[in-house]
Design a protein around this motif. Structure first.
Motif: not given
Lengths: 249, 441
Positions: B59, B61-64, B79, B83
Motif C-alpha cells: 500500500h 506505492n505513491r509517487f511523491l 513502488v 512503474e
C-alpha cells in the motif's frame, strides 16, 4: 504521460475507495484529466500528486459529501469544468448486524448507497443533457440483485441504485447521455479486508477499473467484472422464493 | 496465516501477514514484535519471510515528487521499477541501476542494494540514492543520507531489511534519448576469452555474459558477452526517430503450470545451452534491442519460477575478487559441469569497485545460476560455497535460501559486525526474518 490530455475530464465521486483510486489511475493513464471528490478533500492530495506524476495529467481535489444532496448543485458549479465522464464509487457497507438493529446505521447505508448517488447522477444527467454529451458510470453491486439475510440493507440500497441507473439509461436510450451500471462482485478492497473471499470470485480494484475503462470505450450498458458473477446471480435470481427464503447465501 | 515464499519458491512458510495502509498502521504492526518488511517477494529465498510478523509494503506505492532539473524522483518504497519506467521513460528518464527484473519494489532494491549490468561503471543501487526514510521499531521515521544519519544509511544498503522499514527514497534517474539499447554480442569460446572480452570493454556502460555452465573441456565457460549502451536518436532507424521511446509491446506469456521435475535433466540442459550458444553465435555483432528485452528478458514469461516444479529452486550467486576470479570461476564451472547440473540461464558479470558497508559487490566477477531444489543440488552448492570461500569470495543474500551462518560469517566478517551492531542497538529484537535467524544476524 502517454496520451496526455487526449480525453475529456473524469469526475471520481467517493475518490478514497480502492475502486475509485484504481479508476482514477486508469483514466489518467488514458490521458484524461481527473477530478477527485470526497469528504475532507485535502487528504486526497497525495493521491492527486501520485496520479499527476505517473500520468502527466491535471488532477484536482474537491470536497464532496454524498449525504448532503442540497449541496450537490453548488458542488458541481464549483468544479473547474463539467466532466465528460462521472464515476460514482460512493458506497458504505456497514455491518448487517448493526444495519438491521440500528435505524441510524440503516439510514446512513441507504442514503450513502442510494439516495446520494442517485440524486447526484440525476443532477449530472440534467447538465449532460443540456450540454449534449456525457457518460455516467454507477458502481452498484451484485448484492442488489436479490435481498439476502446476510446483507439486505446494503443490498436494498444497491438494488435501488441499480434500478435508478437502468431507468436513466432507458430515458437516454436515444442520447445524449450514456449510462453504465457496474456490478463488480467481490473485490479485494479496504471494505472487504479481513473477509474470507473465494479467490476465483474476487477481483482486484485494478481489474474493476480496467473493465470500467474498456466499457466507456466499447459502449457497454452493464459491466460484470468477472463474468462468472453473471451466471451466479442468474441462478440466484431464478430460484423460486419458496426455496430461496430457506437458503443461507 | 498466509503461505509465503521468495521467488525461488523454497522455503515456503506460513506467515502472519499484514498490509498496513499508512504509517500509523505500519508502526502498530512493528509494535507486535520482530518484523520483516516485504515488497514484491522477488528475493529468491527467505529474506522477506517472518512466520510471526511479515509486513507487506504494497500500500506504500505513491509517487511523491519529481524534479526534472536533477532527475530526482521521490517515491514510497512499495513502488516498483516497472512503474517508474512506465511513468518516466516516455519523458526521457531511466533508472540509473536496475536488476534483472523490473518487478522489484524500490524498498527491496535498496534493502538488497541490487546491482545491474552497469555495476562496473555506475555502482550498485545505493549509488543512485539521495536519501532514504527508515521507520524504526518505535515508529519514528529517520531521513538518512550520505551526510545525515549516514550510519543508518550505510547499514541499511544491502542489510536485507534488518535495520528498519524503508518507507520512502529519493532516487536519481538518468536521462536517456530513447527506449533502445545498442547491443553488441561477442561470442567467447572459453572462460578466458570471456574474461578478456569483459576486461577489454570496461568502457561499455552495460556488460553481462550468458555462460554455458554445461560445457566441458576446452569449451568450459564459453559465453556470449553482451555489451550495451542507451541508444541515441541518431542510432535509430529513421522510422523510429519520431517516437524514440515507443518500443514494440511484448506479448505477455506465462508458464501456467509447474513443470514436472524430470523436465529439467542434464540432457535438456545441455541441449538448451548448446542451442543458445549457436543461436548467439549467429546473432553476433551489433543490434538494437528494446529496453524491456535487453534488461528484463525473463520478465516476458510471467511465473518462470514454476519451471522448476513444485519443489522450487535454489539460486547460487557469489562474487570473486579480481585476482582470484579466473581460477575461482574455473573451479566453480568444473564442479558444476562435472555434476551435469547447471541451469538454462547462468550469468557472468564483471563488477567494479564498491565501497559500502554490507553490499554484495566487490571488484571482480560474479557468477549466478539456479538449480532445482533437491538433495544433489544442496550437496553441489555446499561444494561451490567452499570453492568461493577458498578464493576469497562472498555471497549475495538476496539470492540465498540455504547458506549456513558459519560460512557467511567466515567469508564476510562484515556480517558479524552488523550482527553485533544489531545486538547493541536493540535492532535484533525489532527486525528479523527467517534468513536473519538462519544466518545469525
Amino acid at each position: 504521460m502517454t496520451g496526455a490530455a487526449t480525453g475529456g475530464a473524469v469526475l471520481i465521486l467517493g475518490a478514497r475507495s480502492d475502486i475509485a483510486r484504481a479508476c482514477a489511475q486508469r483514466f489518467a493513464q488514458g490521458g484524461h484529466p481527473v477530478m477527485l471528490a470526497a469528504r475532507d478533500a485535502a487528504t486526497l492530495a497525495p493521491d492527486a500528486t501520485d496520479i499527476g506524476l505517473r500520468h502527466g495529467v491535471t488532477v484536482t481535489c474537491h470536497d464532496f459529501d454524498a449525504l448532503d444532496p442540497e449541496g450537490f448543485a453548488a458542488f458541481l458549479d464549483a468544479l473547474p469544468v463539467l466532466p465528460e465522464i462521472a464515476v460514482c464509487a460512493v458506497g458504505l457497507m456497514g455491518t448487517q448486524d448493526q444495519n438491521q438493529r440500528d435505524p441510524a446505521a440503516a439510514i446512513r447505508v441507504l442514503r450513502s448507497n442510494f439516495e446520494g448517488p442517485a440524486i447526484l447522477l440525476a443532477e449530472l444527467a440534467e447538465r449532460f443533457e443540456a450540454r449534449g454529451s456525457g457518460t455516467l458510470i454507477g458502481i452498484s453491486s451484485v448484492a442488489g440483485e436479490r435481498g439476502r439475510a446476510s446483507n439486505y440493507v446494503y443490498g436494498a440500497a444497491k438494488a435501488g441504485f441499480t434500478a435508478y441507473l437502468s431507468g436513466l439509461r432507458n430515458r437516454f436510450a436515444r442520447g445524449p447521455v450514456r449510462v453504465i451500471t457496474v456490478l463488480p462482485g467481490f473485490v479485494a478492497t479496504r471494505m472487504t479486508e479481513g473477509m474470507d473471499l473465494p479467490p476465483r470470485l474476487t477481483a482486484q480494484p485494478e481489474e474493476v477499473a480496467e473493465a470500467i475503462f474498456q466499457a466507456t470505450r466499447r459502449g457497454r450498458d452493464v459491466v460484470w467484472v468477472r463474468p462468472v458473477w453473471r451466471l451466479i446471480m442468474a441462478i440466484i435470481r431464478a430460484l423460486p422464493e419458496g426455496i430461496f427464503k430457506k437458503t443461507r447465501l | 496465516m498466509t503461505q509465503l515464499s521468495g521467488w525461488g519458491r523454497y522455503p515456503r512458510i506460513d506467515c502472519a501477514l499484514s498490509a498496513p495502509r499508512d504509517a500509523d498502521a505500519l508502526a502498530r504492526a512493528l509494535a507486535r514484535g520482530p518484523a520483516i518488511a516485504r515488497g514484491m517477494g522477488r528475493a529468491y529465498g527467505d529474506s522477506a519471510l517472518n512466520a510471526a510478523n511479515t509486513v507487506s509494503m504494497g500500500h506504500f506505492n505513491r509517487f511523491l515528487a519529481f524534479d526534472p532539473a536533477t532527475g530526482t524522483l521521490e517515491v514510497e518504497a512499495g513502488v516498483t521499477l516497472a512503474e517508474v519506467i512506465a511513468a518516466f521513460l516516455p519523458r526521457g528518464w531511466f533508472p540509473q541501476v536496475t536488476p534483472g527484473t523490473k518487478f522489484v519494489s524500490l524498498g527491496g532494491a535498496i534493502a538488497a542494494d541490487v546491482h545491474g549490468k552497469n555495476h562496473h561503471g555506475a555502482g550498485s543501487f545505493g549509488a543512485a540514492l539521495d536519501w532514504i526514510d527508515v521507520m524504526g521499531a518505535d515508529g519514528t521515521v529517520t531521513r538518512a543520507s550520505h551526510d545525515t544519519h549516514s550510519d543508518l544509511f550505510h547499514w541499511t544498503l544491502g542489510s536485507m531489511g534488518l535495520t528498519g522499514v524503508i518507507l520512502r527514497a529519493g532516487l536519481r534517474l538518468q536521462p536517456v534519448e530513447s527506449g533502445w539499447i545498442a547491443q553488441t554480442t561477442l561470442p567467447a569460446p572459453s572462460l578466458s576469452a570471456a574474461i578478456d572480452a569483459f576486461e577489454g570493454n570496461l568502457d561499455a556502460p552495460y556488460s553481462v555474459a550468458w555462460i554455458d555452465c554445461t560445457a566441458r573441456g576446452p569449451a568450459l565457460g564459453r559465453s556470449l558477452v553482451m555489451l550495451g549502451r542507451h541508444a541515441g536518436v541518431e542510432d535509430l532507424p529513421p522510422a523510429a526517430r519520431r517516437a524514440p521511446f515507443d518500443v514494440p509491446r511484448r506479448r505477455a506469456r506465462s508458464l501456467p503450470v509447474d513443470l514436472p521435475a524430470f523436465a529439467l535433466n542434464p540432457l535438456t540442459l545441455r541441449a538448451f545451452n548448446a542451442a543458445y550458444w549457436w543461436a548467439g553465435n549467429r546473432k553476433a555483432g551489433a543490434a538494437l534491442v528494446d529496453w524491456d528485452r535487453y534488461f528484463y528478458p525473463l520478465d516476458a514469461v510471467a511465473g518462470w519460477n514454476r519451471l522448476y516444479g513444485r519443489r522450487g529452486f535454489l539460486q547460487f550467486q557469489c562474487v570473486l575478487p579480481l585476482p582470484a576470479a579466473a581460477a575461482g570461476l574455473d573451479a566453480l564451472l568444473r564442479a558444476i559441469a562435472a555434476r551435469g547440473a547447471g541451469s538454462f540461464l547462468a550469468v557472468l558479470k564483471r563488477f567494479g569497485a564498491q565501497d559500502s558497508r554490507l553490499s554484495f559487490p566487490m571488484e571482480g566477477y560474479t557468477l549466478a545460476l539456479d538449480f532445482p531444489h533437491n538433495r544433489e543440488s544442496l550437496t553441489l552448492m555446499d561444494r561451490l560455497d567452499r570453492i568461493t570461500a577458498d578464493h576469497g569470495g562472498r555471497f549475495y543474500l538476496a539470492k540465498d535460501a540455504r547458506l549456513d551462518a558459519a560460512t557467511l560469517h567466515a567469508t564476510d566478517p562484515r556480517w558479524s559486525d552488523f550482527a553485533q551492531m544489531r545486538q547493541k542497538t536493540g535492532l535484533a529484537e525489532a527486525f528479523a526474518s527467517a534468513q536473519s535467524q538462519r544466518l545469525a544476524l
